[in-house]
Design a protein around this motif. Structure first.
Motif, PDB file in Angstrom:
ATOM      1  N   GLY A  19     -10.488  29.253  10.402  1.00  0.00           N
ATOM      2  CA  GLY A  19      -9.389  28.876   9.526  1.00  0.00           C
ATOM      3  C   GLY A  19      -9.406  27.387   9.256  1.00  0.00           C
ATOM      4  N   GLN A  20      -8.849  26.997   8.114  1.00  0.00           N
ATOM      5  CA  GLN A  20      -8.944  25.602   7.690  1.00  0.00           C
ATOM      6  C   GLN A  20      -8.129  24.654   8.556  1.00  0.00           C
ATOM      7  OE1 GLN A  20      -8.126  28.146   5.742  1.00  0.00           O
ATOM      8  NE2 GLN A  20      -6.159  27.844   4.741  1.00  0.00           N
ATOM      9  N   LYS A  21      -7.265  25.194   9.435  1.00  0.00           N
ATOM     10  CA  LYS A  21      -6.524  24.324  10.338  1.00  0.00           C
ATOM     11  C   LYS A  21      -7.438  23.648  11.353  1.00  0.00           C
ATOM     12  CE  LYS A  21      -2.196  26.879   9.887  1.00  0.00           C
ATOM     13  NZ  LYS A  21      -1.182  27.716  10.571  1.00  0.00           N
ATOM     14  N   SER A  22      -8.666  24.127  11.480  1.00  0.00           N
ATOM     15  CA  SER A  22      -9.643  23.486  12.370  1.00  0.00           C
ATOM     16  C   SER A  22     -10.398  22.349  11.691  1.00  0.00           C
ATOM     17  CB  SER A  22     -10.667  24.528  12.853  1.00  0.00           C
ATOM     18  OG  SER A  22     -10.065  25.500  13.663  1.00  0.00           O
ATOM     19  N   ASN A  23     -10.215  22.181  10.384  1.00  0.00           N
ATOM     20  CA  ASN A  23     -11.027  21.202   9.663  1.00  0.00           C
ATOM     21  C   ASN A  23     -10.915  19.796  10.249  1.00  0.00           C
ATOM     22  OD1 ASN A  23     -11.574  23.337   8.001  1.00  0.00           O
ATOM     23  ND2 ASN A  23     -10.913  22.347   6.110  1.00  0.00           N
ATOM     24  N   GLU A  48      -5.096  35.278   7.239  1.00  0.00           N
ATOM     25  CA  GLU A  48      -4.915  33.993   6.588  1.00  0.00           C
ATOM     26  C   GLU A  48      -5.962  33.837   5.486  1.00  0.00           C
ATOM     27  OE1 GLU A  48      -6.683  30.534   8.894  1.00  0.00           O
ATOM     28  OE2 GLU A  48      -6.348  31.985  10.500  1.00  0.00           O
ATOM     29  N   SER A  70      -3.748  14.720   7.218  1.00  0.00           N
ATOM     30  CA  SER A  70      -3.998  15.302   8.536  1.00  0.00           C
ATOM     31  C   SER A  70      -5.206  14.647   9.189  1.00  0.00           C
ATOM     32  CB  SER A  70      -4.222  16.813   8.400  1.00  0.00           C
ATOM     33  OG  SER A  70      -4.584  17.368   9.634  1.00  0.00           O
ATOM     34  N   GLY A  74      -9.148  26.257  18.204  1.00  0.00           N
ATOM     35  CA  GLY A  74      -8.854  26.137  16.784  1.00  0.00           C
ATOM     36  C   GLY A  74      -8.771  27.532  16.235  1.00  0.00           C
ATOM     37  N   PRO A  75      -7.980  27.742  15.200  1.00  0.00           N
ATOM     38  CA  PRO A  75      -7.701  29.115  14.753  1.00  0.00           C
ATOM     39  C   PRO A  75      -8.926  29.821  14.188  1.00  0.00           C
ATOM     40  CG  PRO A  75      -6.810  27.508  13.211  1.00  0.00           C
ATOM     41  CD  PRO A  75      -7.289  26.740  14.392  1.00  0.00           C
ATOM     42  N   TYR A 112     -10.619  32.884  12.073  1.00  0.00           N
ATOM     43  CA  TYR A 112     -10.212  33.739  10.968  1.00  0.00           C
ATOM     44  C   TYR A 112      -9.978  35.141  11.527  1.00  0.00           C
ATOM     45  CZ  TYR A 112     -10.447  36.647   6.820  1.00  0.00           C
ATOM     46  OH  TYR A 112     -10.163  37.569   5.843  1.00  0.00           O
ATOM     47  N   SER A 135      -3.187  20.050  -1.876  1.00  0.00           N
ATOM     48  CA  SER A 135      -3.876  20.528  -0.679  1.00  0.00           C
ATOM     49  C   SER A 135      -4.803  19.457  -0.134  1.00  0.00           C
ATOM     50  CB  SER A 135      -4.684  21.796  -0.990  1.00  0.00           C
ATOM     51  OG  SER A 135      -3.832  22.829  -1.390  1.00  0.00           O
ATOM     52  N   ALA A 167      -4.624  17.561   3.440  1.00  0.00           N
ATOM     53  CA  ALA A 167      -5.780  17.559   4.347  1.00  0.00           C
ATOM     54  C   ALA A 167      -6.180  16.137   4.706  1.00  0.00           C
ATOM     55  CB  ALA A 167      -6.955  18.285   3.699  1.00  0.00           C
TER      56      ALA A 167
END
Length: 344
Positions: free
Chosen positions: A297-301, A38, A11, A31-32, A34, A4, A8
């Protein structure tokens, strides 16, 4: 967990390599959120021990870097300061992260910036500015090692809490200075070094917007009436540098934070006590919380870490070449206070 983190890192590397002209696929400030469908995955964030290992690795690699322990947390974890002091006569900036343990992407960005300082990416910058970085002031909260219940927190795996182990908000302790973490910051950083600027990096909720678009973050200078005009002007210049680096990118969209004037808050108290120009930067979305609307959500990290790196890089450069001293602060005349998007 290692897979993971690798994903990350790849990315993030892609984002950083793309430059500020390239925008992520989502809209400005988006950005997603929560939404309960998820997993909020904290395993992709550095643990305290992993952060320390990375700092020590960079300290061993970088001749310009010195790592100092400034004190211990309630639970006995060492608190670290990464120092780049090439010339004591140069202006000095302090970057402070994770007073609140559940606001960790700023720490991730600070670690990435430390790596940059050991490469050619920032060649020449350290000749003109001294840089101090406290990358995690609240490690007990960051690790969920606290003396109060953790019921209701959303993240799966490691829980991250706003408060320190005693349940105290460290960013309300800058007058009394009761907690060991706050004491370490003031005794061994603020009073030990001649600091000119400070950026205090935080996270806020996910539903703040400016001009109808969700913000990627928001900024604010000291608003206590006891801060001197020169300090406030320097703070506004610091904020203007950040705004000019982030807002035109296509992926960044900043608002004016709505914050109080209490001097228990670092932005205000440090500006008054030490005569330092300070800026609060509140990134969008937290790593963990009991309120779903506060967590992204972690997709915004990726873009939030990139926003941190860009902020640190831009301000260090502006101080190093002294362009900050002539930075136009008129953006503050028109920068709207953020509002909260009505729930649907």
């Amino acid at each position: 967990m290692r897979l993971s983190k690798t994903a990350a890192a790849l990315s993030l590397a892609a984002l950083l390599a793309s430059g500020t002209a390239a925008a992520p696929a989502f809209a400005v400030g988006e950005g997603p959120n929560y939404n309960g469908n998820e997993t909020i995955n904290t395993s992709i964030l550095h643990t305290y021990d992993e952060m320390v290992a990375e700092l020590k690795k960079q300290d061993a690699k970088q001749p310009a870097m010195e790592l100092e322990v400034i004190g211990q947390s309630v639970k006995g974890r060492d608190l670290y300061l990464a120092k780049y002091i090439s010339n004591p006569n140069n202006p000095t900036i302090l970057y402070l992260t994770q007073q609140h343990g559940n606001e960790q992407l700023t720490t991730e960005g600070a670690l990435e910036f430390v790596k940059h300082l050991g490469t050619g990416k920032t060649k020449g910058v350290l000749d003109g500015v001294n840089i101090l970085i406290v990358p995690m002031l609240n490690p007990d909260g960051a690790m969920g090692d606290v003396d109060f219940p953790l019921d209701g927190y959303i993240a799966k795996g490691r829980t991250l809490t706003r408060a320190n182990a005693t349940g105290t908000d460290l960013n309300r302790d800058h007058v009394a200075k009761i907690q060991p973490e706050t004491q370490a910051l003031h005794n061994n950083v603020m009073r030990a070094y001649d600091i000119d600027y400070m950026i205090d990096l935080h996270h806020q909720g996910t539903q703040s917007e400016r001009d109808g678009q969700l913000v990627s973050g928001s900024i604010l200078y000291p608003t206590t009436p006891n801060a001197s005009p020169d300090v406030v002007e320097g703070s506004k210049q610091l904020g203007a540098v950040v705004f000019n680096a982030i807002d035109p990118t296509g992926w960044g969209h900043l608002g004016r934070y709505v914050g109080g004037s209490a001097e228990t808050i670092s932005r205000n108290g440090i500006a008054v006590e030490y005569g330092i120009s300070t800026l609060l930067f509140e990134m969008r979305g937290m790593s963990d919380h009991s309120n779903p609307s506060a967590v992204l959500g972690q997709k915004s990290n990726g873009y939030l870490i990139k926003q941190t790196v860009t902020t640190l890089d831009a301000t260090a450069r502006a101080i190093a070449d002294r362009s900050i001293e002539s930075t136009d602060t008129s953006i503050w005349d028109t920068l709207a206070e953020q509002t909260t998007r009505p729930s649907e």
